[in-house]
Design a protein around this motif. Sequence first.
Motif, PDB file in Angstrom:
ATOM      1  N   ALA A 272       0.726  -1.188  -0.047  1.00 38.78           N
ATOM      2  CA  ALA A 272      -0.098   0.184   0.009  1.00 38.78           C
ATOM      3  C   ALA A 272       0.834   1.155   0.049  1.00 38.78           C
ATOM      4  CB  ALA A 272      -0.955   0.043   1.273  1.00 38.78           C
ATOM      5  N   ALA A 273       1.901   1.377   0.730  1.00 34.43           N
ATOM      6  CA  ALA A 273       2.684   2.383   0.927  1.00 34.43           C
ATOM      7  C   ALA A 273       3.682   2.490  -0.415  1.00 34.43           C
ATOM      8  CB  ALA A 273       3.649   2.092   2.083  1.00 34.43           C
ATOM      9  N   CYS A 274       3.931   1.685  -1.133  1.00 31.25           N
ATOM     10  CA  CYS A 274       4.634   1.667  -2.380  1.00 31.25           C
ATOM     11  C   CYS A 274       3.857   2.231  -3.372  1.00 31.25           C
ATOM     12  CB  CYS A 274       5.287   0.230  -2.859  1.00 31.25           C
ATOM     13  SG  CYS A 274       6.764  -0.229  -1.967  1.00 31.25           S
ATOM     14  N   LEU A 275       2.370   1.567  -3.553  1.00 35.07           N
ATOM     15  CA  LEU A 275       1.719   2.000  -4.601  1.00 35.07           C
ATOM     16  C   LEU A 275       1.260   3.760  -4.374  1.00 35.07           C
ATOM     17  CD1 LEU A 275      -0.656  -0.668  -4.928  1.00 35.07           C
ATOM     18  CD2 LEU A 275       0.693   0.319  -6.558  1.00 35.07           C
ATOM     19  N   THR A 276       1.048   4.007  -3.055  1.00 32.60           N
ATOM     20  CA  THR A 276       0.962   5.489  -2.608  1.00 32.60           C
ATOM     21  C   THR A 276       2.186   6.322  -3.230  1.00 32.60           C
ATOM     22  OG1 THR A 276      -0.480   4.797  -0.714  1.00 32.60           O
ATOM     23  CG2 THR A 276       0.379   6.937  -0.878  1.00 32.60           C
TER      24      THR A 276
ATOM     25  N   THR B  34       3.803   5.778   8.431  1.00 36.06           N
ATOM     26  CA  THR B  34       3.206   4.533   9.187  1.00 36.06           C
ATOM     27  C   THR B  34       4.037   3.253   8.980  1.00 36.06           C
ATOM     28  OG1 THR B  34       0.830   5.308   8.141  1.00 36.06           O
ATOM     29  CG2 THR B  34       0.879   3.192   8.649  1.00 36.06           C
ATOM     30  N   VAL B  35       4.820   3.103   7.788  1.00 38.21           N
ATOM     31  CA  VAL B  35       5.636   2.143   7.860  1.00 38.21           C
ATOM     32  C   VAL B  35       6.539   2.293   8.974  1.00 38.21           C
ATOM     33  CG1 VAL B  35       7.359   1.077   6.199  1.00 38.21           C
ATOM     34  CG2 VAL B  35       5.312   1.739   5.066  1.00 38.21           C
TER      35      VAL B  35
ATOM     36  N   ARG C 131      13.557  -4.287  10.189  1.00 39.37           N
ATOM     37  CA  ARG C 131      13.060  -4.551   8.703  1.00 39.37           C
ATOM     38  C   ARG C 131      12.641  -3.422   8.002  1.00 39.37           C
ATOM     39  NH1 ARG C 131      10.667  -8.825  11.550  1.00 39.37           N
ATOM     40  NH2 ARG C 131       8.659  -7.972  11.902  1.00 39.37           N
ATOM     41  N   ARG C 132      12.968  -2.009   8.685  1.00 34.40           N
ATOM     42  CA  ARG C 132      12.622  -0.712   7.931  1.00 34.40           C
ATOM     43  C   ARG C 132      13.526  -0.419   6.675  1.00 34.40           C
ATOM     44  NH1 ARG C 132      12.560   2.424  13.861  1.00 34.40           N
ATOM     45  NH2 ARG C 132      10.654   1.692  14.596  1.00 34.40           N
ATOM     46  N   GLY C 133      14.958  -0.667   6.939  1.00 32.64           N
ATOM     47  CA  GLY C 133      15.794  -0.435   6.013  1.00 32.64           C
ATOM     48  C   GLY C 133      15.389  -1.102   4.636  1.00 32.64           C
ATOM     49  N   ARG C 134      15.004  -2.356   4.688  1.00 35.05           N
ATOM     50  CA  ARG C 134      14.677  -3.256   3.466  1.00 35.05           C
ATOM     51  C   ARG C 134      13.207  -2.552   3.001  1.00 35.05           C
ATOM     52  NH1 ARG C 134      12.268  -9.346   3.242  1.00 35.05           N
ATOM     53  NH2 ARG C 134      11.576  -9.289   1.170  1.00 35.05           N
ATOM     54  N   ALA C 135      12.358  -2.035   3.755  1.00 35.28           N
ATOM     55  CA  ALA C 135      11.167  -1.473   3.534  1.00 35.28           C
ATOM     56  C   ALA C 135      11.345  -0.229   2.771  1.00 35.28           C
ATOM     57  CB  ALA C 135      10.138  -1.409   4.776  1.00 35.28           C
ATOM     58  N   PHE C 136      12.138   0.448   3.463  1.00 29.90           N
ATOM     59  CA  PHE C 136      12.364   1.959   2.631  1.00 29.90           C
ATOM     60  C   PHE C 136      13.068   1.819   1.606  1.00 29.90           C
ATOM     61  CE2 PHE C 136      11.025   3.519   6.549  1.00 29.90           C
ATOM     62  CZ  PHE C 136      10.097   4.445   6.615  1.00 29.90           C
ATOM     63  N   GLY C 137      13.791   0.956   1.462  1.00 29.27           N
ATOM     64  CA  GLY C 137      14.599   0.561   0.066  1.00 29.27           C
ATOM     65  C   GLY C 137      13.583   0.130  -1.049  1.00 29.27           C
ATOM     66  N   LEU C 138      12.401  -0.703  -0.564  1.00 28.96           N
ATOM     67  CA  LEU C 138      11.534  -0.861  -1.832  1.00 28.96           C
ATOM     68  C   LEU C 138      10.704   0.452  -2.040  1.00 28.96           C
ATOM     69  CD1 LEU C 138      10.371  -4.512  -0.370  1.00 28.96           C
ATOM     70  CD2 LEU C 138      11.809  -3.900  -2.523  1.00 28.96           C
ATOM     71  N   ILE C 139      10.508   1.139  -1.148  1.00 30.16           N
ATOM     72  CA  ILE C 139       9.577   2.473  -1.306  1.00 30.16           C
ATOM     73  C   ILE C 139      10.474   3.226  -1.979  1.00 30.16           C
ATOM     74  CG2 ILE C 139       8.793   4.515  -0.361  1.00 30.16           C
ATOM     75  CD1 ILE C 139       8.029   2.744   2.023  1.00 30.16           C
ATOM     76  N   GLY C 140      11.629   3.281  -1.938  1.00 31.21           N
ATOM     77  CA  GLY C 140      12.595   4.130  -2.711  1.00 31.21           C
ATOM     78  C   GLY C 140      12.501   3.670  -4.272  1.00 31.21           C
ATOM     79  N   ALA C 141      12.720   2.445  -4.426  1.00 31.78           N
ATOM     80  CA  ALA C 141      12.830   1.826  -5.519  1.00 31.78           C
ATOM     81  C   ALA C 141      11.450   1.880  -6.427  1.00 31.78           C
ATOM     82  CB  ALA C 141      12.995   0.219  -5.665  1.00 31.78           C
TER      83      ALA C 141
ATOM     84  N   PRO D 179      20.609   0.630  -6.611  1.00 35.64           N
ATOM     85  CA  PRO D 179      20.935  -0.505  -5.689  1.00 35.64           C
ATOM     86  C   PRO D 179      22.491  -0.855  -5.819  1.00 35.64           C
ATOM     87  CG  PRO D 179      19.406  -1.264  -7.350  1.00 35.64           C
ATOM     88  CD  PRO D 179      19.593   0.293  -7.588  1.00 35.64           C
ATOM     89  N   ILE D 180      22.781  -0.797  -7.004  1.00 35.24           N
ATOM     90  CA  ILE D 180      24.367  -1.296  -7.216  1.00 35.24           C
ATOM     91  C   ILE D 180      25.214  -0.106  -6.662  1.00 35.24           C
ATOM     92  CG2 ILE D 180      25.994  -1.851  -9.038  1.00 35.24           C
ATOM     93  CD1 ILE D 180      23.765  -2.715 -10.859  1.00 35.24           C
ATOM     94  N   GLY D 181      24.952   0.937  -6.842  1.00 31.42           N
ATOM     95  CA  GLY D 181      25.737   2.159  -6.238  1.00 31.42           C
ATOM     96  C   GLY D 181      25.958   1.918  -4.744  1.00 31.42           C
ATOM     97  N   GLY D 182      24.406   1.431  -4.397  1.00 29.90           N
ATOM     98  CA  GLY D 182      24.721   1.334  -2.554  1.00 29.90           C
ATOM     99  C   GLY D 182      25.312   0.122  -2.359  1.00 29.90           C
ATOM    100  N   ARG D 183      25.423  -0.957  -3.058  1.00 35.27           N
ATOM    101  CA  ARG D 183      26.402  -1.993  -2.671  1.00 35.27           C
ATOM    102  C   ARG D 183      27.740  -1.716  -3.023  1.00 35.27           C
ATOM    103  NH1 ARG D 183      22.159  -5.126  -5.086  1.00 35.27           N
ATOM    104  NH2 ARG D 183      23.198  -5.234  -7.112  1.00 35.27           N
TER     105      ARG D 183
END
Length: 445
Positions: free
Chosen positions: A11-15, A119-120, A128-138, A314-318
């Motif tokens: 829901a957050a990603c779609l928003t 909300t996230v 688990r927030r880091g992965r979640a915000f990574g997906l939101i950013g993507a 994400p490659i730059g992040g790694r």
Amino acid sequence: MSPVERRLLAAACLTTTLVPISSTMIAVALPDVREDFGLSVAAAVWLVSSYLVVTAAGQPVAGSLGDRLGRHRLVVFGIVGFGAASILGAAAPTFEIAVAARCIQAVCGALALVNAAATVRTVLPAERRGRAFGLIGASATLSAAAGPPVGGVAVAAAGWRGTFLAVLPLVALALITVLRWLPAGEAAEPARSRSRFDILGSVLLLGTLSLSAVLVNQLSTDRPATLLVGLGAAATVFAFLFARQERAHPQPVLDLGVLRVRAVAAAGLAIGASNLAMYLVLLAVPLLIEGHTSSAGAGVILAPMLVGSGVFSPIGGRLADRYGRRAPAMGGCVLLALAMGGMVPLDLHENVVLTAVLLGLAGVGLGLSTSAIVTAGAEALPAAQAGVAAGVSSSSRYLGSILGTSLLAVLVDSGTGRPVFAVAAAAAVVSALAAAAFVPDRLAR
């Protein structure tokens, strides 16, 4: 993640996708907007500038309102309002009403985006927030990348009004998922702390950004010098009052004091300069190739830049985690500068394939550098100030985008792409030099 957390994240990603796709989709519609309303470039770009200015100034207000009134209801209100503003924009009989619809989109988009992300952060545990915000950013990056191609198809089908209509299916999907999956009923902030929000700072920020955008935009016109001087003086006064207000307020919209930290200031300059280059090119290319290809063709030409940025972020992040922040930050900015510099002598009409390739390389440079730049700025402050660091990064990004958009009218009037790409290359060089100032060059442990 549990099924409940995955649905919340969906829901957050779609928003989140609503704001960036609407921001980039309009790029390919500007030639049609100019033709339909008989506008100059300086006037037409206000469909973009107004959106960016209001979004930048509206995000801190949106977060505070969510704390006080409840986030779920504001996400729902924001999505519904965004859809209504999109319908208004599609039906707008005048350019002024279309700009007003864009401003309403920006306000509602800020309400939905900020409070969905908050909300996230509230619901998910820290691990688990880091992965979640990574997906939101993507999601934000991919939706921005989809903007020009989708916008090109929408313009081909329904003219520039199609760019307002094309977002409606996404609005409907976001609303359905939020109503079903975003938690409701969170408590509002206690009344005793509500007075701390920096309302005056938000107003002064909006005034500073608006006046500055008008000033730069009007440099390409034959306005009297006295008007330009007056705009410059007014923008300076607003900026001074904003800076003074932020220093005095206990909860400022933007904590300017952290800019005394070298790495934070360098990261802000680097991200702002690279965004200036990106938005300037994104909006200039459809105008420069106007009459030589369709809107759909313009979207296809622009797509490699935004797709390259999304894929390589994400490659730059790694790489930043493995080799340190400075190397991918500088390398990406240098690649961006080389790609923009390579476009200076090109005739875009006769070198469409090479243009797309160079734009793709520019996108790779943006992707490689952005994660490292943002991370370096965040690491320069204590963990307790993570929100402040994010605010500096977000504000710098919008400032660069607004300046790039405002410069468009000044640079496109020459009829060639040389000034546009020369300025974009210079901005990338500034970004690389700022990246070199990161101290220390940390590795993630």
